[in-house]
Design a protein around this motif. Structure first.
Motif, PDB file in Angstrom:
ATOM      1  N   ASP A  50     -56.129  -1.207  13.079  1.00  0.00           N
ATOM      2  CA  ASP A  50     -55.736  -0.302  14.166  1.00  0.00           C
ATOM      3  C   ASP A  50     -54.825  -0.969  15.189  1.00  0.00           C
ATOM      4  N   SER A  51     -55.064  -2.246  15.475  1.00  0.00           N
ATOM      5  CA  SER A  51     -54.235  -2.918  16.478  1.00  0.00           C
ATOM      6  C   SER A  51     -52.802  -3.103  15.968  1.00  0.00           C
ATOM      7  N   GLU A  52     -52.641  -3.381  14.672  1.00  0.00           N
ATOM      8  CA  GLU A  52     -51.301  -3.530  14.092  1.00  0.00           C
ATOM      9  C   GLU A  52     -50.552  -2.189  14.106  1.00  0.00           C
ATOM     10  N   VAL A  53     -51.272  -1.115  13.757  1.00  0.00           N
ATOM     11  CA  VAL A  53     -50.657   0.216  13.769  1.00  0.00           C
ATOM     12  C   VAL A  53     -50.248   0.581  15.193  1.00  0.00           C
ATOM     13  N   ALA A  54     -51.102   0.271  16.160  1.00  0.00           N
ATOM     14  CA  ALA A  54     -50.793   0.565  17.555  1.00  0.00           C
ATOM     15  C   ALA A  54     -49.567  -0.220  18.024  1.00  0.00           C
ATOM     16  N   ALA A  55     -49.476  -1.487  17.605  1.00  0.00           N
ATOM     17  CA  ALA A  55     -48.326  -2.316  17.986  1.00  0.00           C
ATOM     18  C   ALA A  55     -47.039  -1.753  17.376  1.00  0.00           C
ATOM     19  N   LEU A  56     -47.089  -1.374  16.104  1.00  0.00           N
ATOM     20  CA  LEU A  56     -45.926  -0.778  15.443  1.00  0.00           C
ATOM     21  C   LEU A  56     -45.520   0.511  16.154  1.00  0.00           C
ATOM     22  N   ARG A  57     -46.504   1.358  16.446  1.00  0.00           N
ATOM     23  CA  ARG A  57     -46.234   2.640  17.105  1.00  0.00           C
ATOM     24  C   ARG A  57     -45.558   2.418  18.458  1.00  0.00           C
ATOM     25  N   GLN A  58     -46.072   1.449  19.213  1.00  0.00           N
ATOM     26  CA  GLN A  58     -45.519   1.194  20.545  1.00  0.00           C
ATOM     27  C   GLN A  58     -44.070   0.712  20.470  1.00  0.00           C
ATOM     28  N   VAL A  59     -43.787  -0.213  19.540  1.00  0.00           N
ATOM     29  CA  VAL A  59     -42.420  -0.728  19.410  1.00  0.00           C
ATOM     30  C   VAL A  59     -41.466   0.384  18.977  1.00  0.00           C
ATOM     31  N   VAL A  60     -41.886   1.186  17.998  1.00  0.00           N
ATOM     32  CA  VAL A  60     -41.018   2.257  17.488  1.00  0.00           C
ATOM     33  C   VAL A  60     -40.736   3.286  18.579  1.00  0.00           C
ATOM     34  N   GLU A  61     -41.764   3.711  19.300  1.00  0.00           N
ATOM     35  CA  GLU A  61     -41.579   4.778  20.282  1.00  0.00           C
ATOM     36  C   GLU A  61     -40.863   4.303  21.542  1.00  0.00           C
ATOM     37  N   ASN A  62     -41.004   3.029  21.907  1.00  0.00           N
ATOM     38  CA  ASN A  62     -40.382   2.543  23.148  1.00  0.00           C
ATOM     39  C   ASN A  62     -38.974   2.011  22.942  1.00  0.00           C
ATOM     40  N   ASP A  63     -38.702   1.364  21.799  1.00  0.00           N
ATOM     41  CA  ASP A  63     -37.439   0.648  21.620  1.00  0.00           C
ATOM     42  C   ASP A  63     -36.395   1.392  20.794  1.00  0.00           C
ATOM     43  N   TYR A  64     -36.786   2.419  20.064  1.00  0.00           N
ATOM     44  CA  TYR A  64     -35.848   3.081  19.150  1.00  0.00           C
ATOM     45  C   TYR A  64     -35.882   4.584  19.340  1.00  0.00           C
ATOM     46  N   GLN A  65     -34.724   5.229  19.113  1.00  0.00           N
ATOM     47  CA  GLN A  65     -34.684   6.687  19.072  1.00  0.00           C
ATOM     48  C   GLN A  65     -34.882   7.096  17.620  1.00  0.00           C
ATOM     49  N   VAL A  66     -35.949   7.838  17.362  1.00  0.00           N
ATOM     50  CA  VAL A  66     -36.264   8.242  15.994  1.00  0.00           C
ATOM     51  C   VAL A  66     -36.648   9.715  15.957  1.00  0.00           C
ATOM     52  N   GLU A  67     -36.712  10.255  14.750  1.00  0.00           N
ATOM     53  CA  GLU A  67     -37.161  11.617  14.470  1.00  0.00           C
ATOM     54  C   GLU A  67     -36.463  12.664  15.318  1.00  0.00           C
ATOM     55  N   GLY A  68     -37.196  13.496  16.043  1.00  0.00           N
ATOM     56  CA  GLY A  68     -36.637  14.656  16.743  1.00  0.00           C
ATOM     57  C   GLY A  68     -35.566  14.309  17.755  1.00  0.00           C
TER      58      GLY A  68
END
Length: 125
Positions: A50-68
């Motif tokens: 869970d901590s690895e998934v949370a870290a990945l989620r945080q980096v993706v959502e904060n540092d990159y523009q993705v999806e919608g």
């Protein structure tokens, strides 16, 4: 199941490949993200804790523009080109290739399936 940026990542893929299922993340960005978070690229998605998934989620959502957000940004850029009447905008509007490709022979993907044109009928006397 790992859910990042609204996308369920495939459980049996390696983390490096699984991240590419998110729109806006390709192989290079996936490696970047894994390096930032310190997650091994060879780890399967189902084996991430869970901590690895949370870290990945945080980096993706904060540092990159993705999806919608990224889809919206691209659509607005294309709409801007169409509104100001550039050549690229007119090609988008007409559904033709935008980047200078020939259309006499190829461009089936943009122009659609072939349409047959009936032969000219001879006038009867």
């Amino acid at each position: 199941m790992a859910r990042i940026a609204g996308v369920d990542l495939p459980r049996d893929k390696r983390a490096e490949i699984g991240l590419t299922y998110i729109y806006g993340i390709g192989p290079t960005r996936a490696k970047e993200i894994l390096a930032k978070t310190g997650v091994s690229p060879d780890t399967r998605i189902k084996d991430l804790n869970d901590s690895e998934v949370a870290a990945l989620r945080q980096v993706v959502e904060n540092d990159y523009q993705v999806e919608g957000d990224l889809r919206r940004l691209e659509a607005m850029s294309i709409k801007r080109l169409m509104d100001i009447g550039t050549v690229r905008g007119r090609r988008h509007r007409a559904g033709l290739p935008v980047r200078g490709q020939r259309t006499r022979i190829n461009a089936r993907t943009r122009r659609g399936a072939r349409k047959t044109v009936a032969g000219k009928k001879k006038a009867t006397r």
